[in-house]
Write a protein that holds these residues in place. Structure first.
Motif: not given
Length: 180
Positions: A31-39, A51-52, A57-64, A68-77
């Motif tokens: 879950k990403l929130e515009p004010e910079g929340k990464f859950l 795992y949680e 995050l330091f500043d605001k983000i553009n959620v839209d 993301s990309s998921t592999t068998s070893r990691s999740i990349v955002y």
């Protein structure tokens, strides 16, 4: 009780790369929130260990525009920043960073290198080093003489040893010397 997965991050002026290293992750939720929340939450392993991660995050983000990309070893955002500027750190929290948060040096680019031009490396391909005088005159070079050894006492000792009779080699004693 949940655990924190290892998170690596890198940035450009317009985006963040956030990699959650969690092999065989299941039930992945972000879950990403515009004010910079990464859950982030997921389970992994045979025991479905939860795992949680909850980051401010330091500043605001553009959620839209984030992906993301998921592999068998990691999740990349790929998180798009709301404003195109460099952040001094990933999270708002100052002081010691959480131990699970690391810099992704494989993706890292310095701010002054971002313009796409490679940093000029030191190419010595066309330089002839034999023409350089590195402070030594080649005619003065004597491999047998150490610096500061100007006298010829070594040659005199060799001549004396050649003229004298051979001495029997006595190994040094390991016994302590006893004085009477």
């Amino acid at each position: 009780m949940s655990r924190h997965p290892t998170i690596k991050w890198a940035q450009r002026s317009d985006k963040l790369f956030i990699t959650v290293e969690l092999p065989d992750a299941k039930n992945v939720k972000l879950k990403l929130e515009p004010e910079g929340k990464f859950l982030f939450s997921a389970t992994a392993g045979a025991d479905n260990v939860p795992y949680e991660v909850d980051l401010d995050l330091f500043d605001k983000i553009n959620v839209d525009e984030s992906k993301s990309s998921t592999t068998s070893r990691s999740i990349v955002y790929l998180v798009k920043k709301a404003e195109e500027k460099w952040w001094s750190r990933l999270i708002k929290q100052e002081g010691l960073r959480p131990v699970f948060l690391k810099v992704d040096w494989d993706k890292w680019v310095d701010e002054d290198e971002e313009d796409g031009k490679p940093v000029p490396d030191m190419d010595f391909g066309d330089m002839d080093f034999s023409k350089l005088n590195m402070g030594e005159d080649p005619s003065d070079f004597d491999a047998d003489v150490t610096e500061g050894d100007d006298d010829d006492s070594d040659t005199e000792e060799v001549e004396e040893e050649e003229n004298s009779e051979p001495k029997a080699a006595v190994p040094p004693s390991t016994e302590p010397e006893v004085k009477a």
